[in-house]
Design an enzyme around this catalytic site. Structure first.
Site, mmCIF file in Angstrom:
data_model
loop_
_atom_site.group_PDB
_atom_site.id
_atom_site.type_symbol
_atom_site.label_atom_id
_atom_site.label_comp_id
_atom_site.label_asym_id
_atom_site.label_seq_id
_atom_site.Cartn_x
_atom_site.Cartn_y
_atom_site.Cartn_z
ATOM 1 N N GLY A 11 0.767 -1.136 -0.089
ATOM 2 C CA GLY A 11 0.101 -0.008 -0.049
ATOM 3 C C GLY A 11 0.832 1.216 -0.255
ATOM 4 O O GLY A 11 2.109 1.149 -0.322
ATOM 5 N N ARG A 12 0.342 2.329 0.545
ATOM 6 C CA ARG A 12 1.066 3.530 0.538
ATOM 7 C C ARG A 12 2.420 3.508 1.364
ATOM 8 O O ARG A 12 3.560 3.765 0.660
ATOM 9 C CB ARG A 12 0.358 4.461 1.381
ATOM 10 N N ILE A 13 2.467 2.630 2.317
ATOM 11 C CA ILE A 13 3.684 2.883 3.016
ATOM 12 C C ILE A 13 4.691 1.713 2.495
ATOM 13 O O ILE A 13 5.981 1.760 2.377
ATOM 14 C CB ILE A 13 3.405 2.656 4.585
ATOM 15 N N THR A 39 6.233 -2.546 11.058
ATOM 16 C CA THR A 39 6.324 -1.591 11.553
ATOM 17 C C THR A 39 4.728 -1.089 11.474
ATOM 18 O O THR A 39 4.217 -0.049 11.305
ATOM 19 C CB THR A 39 7.185 -0.372 10.930
ATOM 20 N N ARG A 99 1.423 -3.572 12.418
ATOM 21 C CA ARG A 99 0.789 -3.988 13.906
ATOM 22 C C ARG A 99 1.232 -5.254 14.289
ATOM 23 O O ARG A 99 0.990 -6.057 13.522
ATOM 24 C CB ARG A 99 -0.773 -3.801 13.495
ATOM 25 N N GLU A 132 0.695 -4.694 23.158
ATOM 26 C CA GLU A 132 1.425 -3.373 23.266
ATOM 27 C C GLU A 132 0.929 -2.792 24.751
ATOM 28 O O GLU A 132 -0.403 -2.830 24.996
ATOM 29 C CB GLU A 132 1.350 -2.346 22.521
ATOM 30 N N HIS A 153 6.751 1.599 19.158
ATOM 31 C CA HIS A 153 5.807 2.203 18.226
ATOM 32 C C HIS A 153 6.240 3.431 17.654
ATOM 33 O O HIS A 153 5.469 4.475 18.072
ATOM 34 C CB HIS A 153 4.332 1.985 18.671
ATOM 35 N N GLY A 179 6.943 4.581 14.444
ATOM 36 C CA GLY A 179 7.032 4.749 12.961
ATOM 37 C C GLY A 179 6.747 5.962 12.587
ATOM 38 O O GLY A 179 7.357 6.626 11.642
HETATM 39 C C1 GLV Z 1 0.039 4.232 13.820
HETATM 40 O O1 GLV Z 1 0.547 2.999 14.418
HETATM 41 C C2 GLV Z 1 -0.694 4.691 12.930
HETATM 42 O O2 GLV Z 1 -1.576 3.547 12.468
HETATM 43 O O3 GLV Z 1 -0.917 5.767 12.376
#
Ligand code: GLV
Length: 300
Positions: free
Chosen positions: A147-149, A217, A219, A248, A266, A268
């Site tokens: 996807g985007r990331i 990075t 979930r 978490e 967490h 990112g």
């Molecule tokens: C952070 O974990 C997000 O989903 O933006």
């Protein structure tokens, strides 16, 4: 607001509304007091928005999640109640991709061990065989979730000379098998959904290459943490870089003592720019819905 956000966000975009800000970690005790009078809610990934909490909020019109992931929000329950849900895509893509590469490099170049050696005071100078890592050039990067990331991570791979294989939702099972079989570094960028929960369990980790590195990075629950700890302890996997965890803020104890595992809390999206962008997007979405306008990033 479940927690304080970077400003200027509430001060500008929610001017004219009464804003009540919760304390980090106090959600369970504070929510029942604040929800009955709230028209909008801005939670973060840390706060779960459940059916039971929504039942306490008869006036609620919008949950403007301050995150791109919305697994902390019961989307079906919101739909049933006519509560709009929005997220914050885009503003954190590059920051999260950068942090992914920080983890890839830190694991493959044994950053933790090098740093610890210096701080121990026992480093006595350059040695040809000291702390040898793994070269990335010519290796294969597997991206679970293009996807985007995922795409932003893949773009950076070109600069490191890596070949990229990736999967998207709806790919045939062979694509996932290829990802497992071919990746020297496998990085996870899919959202947490019923289909991705536990997707990387013991059988899948066993089908990964000997010595491969797993990075997450996205979930935590996409990976079965006890199985990952076992695959690392046995030496089947070469290392892991984790920014997210199954439960978490708890981290599986089996991961804590391994030198080839880099752990981050967490982070990112944790740049000043991205976190401000997220806060402003969430506030803007809440304000839009409260003004009767269509939000820009509606997920439910
Ligand atoms: C952070 O974990 C997000 O989903 O933006």
């Amino acid at each position: 607001m479940s927690q304080p956000l970077p400003e200027p966000s509430t001060s500008e975009l929610l001017a004219g509304f009464e804003v009540v800000v919760g304390r980090p970690g106090a959600w369970e005790s504070e929510a029942p007091h604040h929800l009955p009078g709230s028209d909008a809610l801005v939670p973060t990934p840390r706060e779960r928005v459940t059916e039971a909490l929504l039942a306490l909020a008869p006036r609620l019109k919008v949950v403007a999640n301050c995150a791109v992931g919305t697994d902390n929000v019961d989307l079906d329950a919101c739909r049933r109640r006519g509560v709009v849900v929005t997220n914050t895509p885009g503003v954190l893509t590059e920051a999260t991709a950068d942090l992914t590469w920080l983890l890839i490099l830190a694991v493959t170049r044994r950053f933790r061990e090098g740093d610890a050696l210096i701080r121990s005071g026992s480093w006595d100078g350059w040695k040809p065989l000291e702390l040898l890592g793994t070269s990335l050039d010519g290796r294969t990067l597997g991206v679970y979730g293009m996807g985007r990331i995922g795409k932003a991570v893949a773009r950076r791979a070109e600069a490191f000379g890596m070949r990229v294989v990736g999967t998207v939702e709806g790919d045939p099972p062979e694509a996932f098998e290829r990802l497992l079989a071919e990746s020297d570094v496998l990085t996870i960028h899919a959202p947490l959904t019923p289909a991705t929960r536990g997707r990387f369990g013991a059988p899948e980790l066993a089908r990964m290459k000997e010595g491969a590195v797993l990075v997450n990075t996205a979930r935590g629950p996409v990976v079965d943490e006890p199985s990952l700890a076992s695959a690392l302890a046995s030496g089947h996997l070469g290392g892991a870089g984790l920014d997210v965890f199954e439960k978490e803020p708890a981290v599986h104890p089996g991961l804590l003592g391994l030198p080839n595992v880099v752990l981050l809390p967490h982070l990112g999206s944790a740049t000043t720019e991205s976190r401000l962008g997220m806060a402003r997007t969430a506030c803007e979405e809440a304000a839009r819905v409260l003004r009767g306008e269509e939000p820009r990033n509606r997920v439910a």
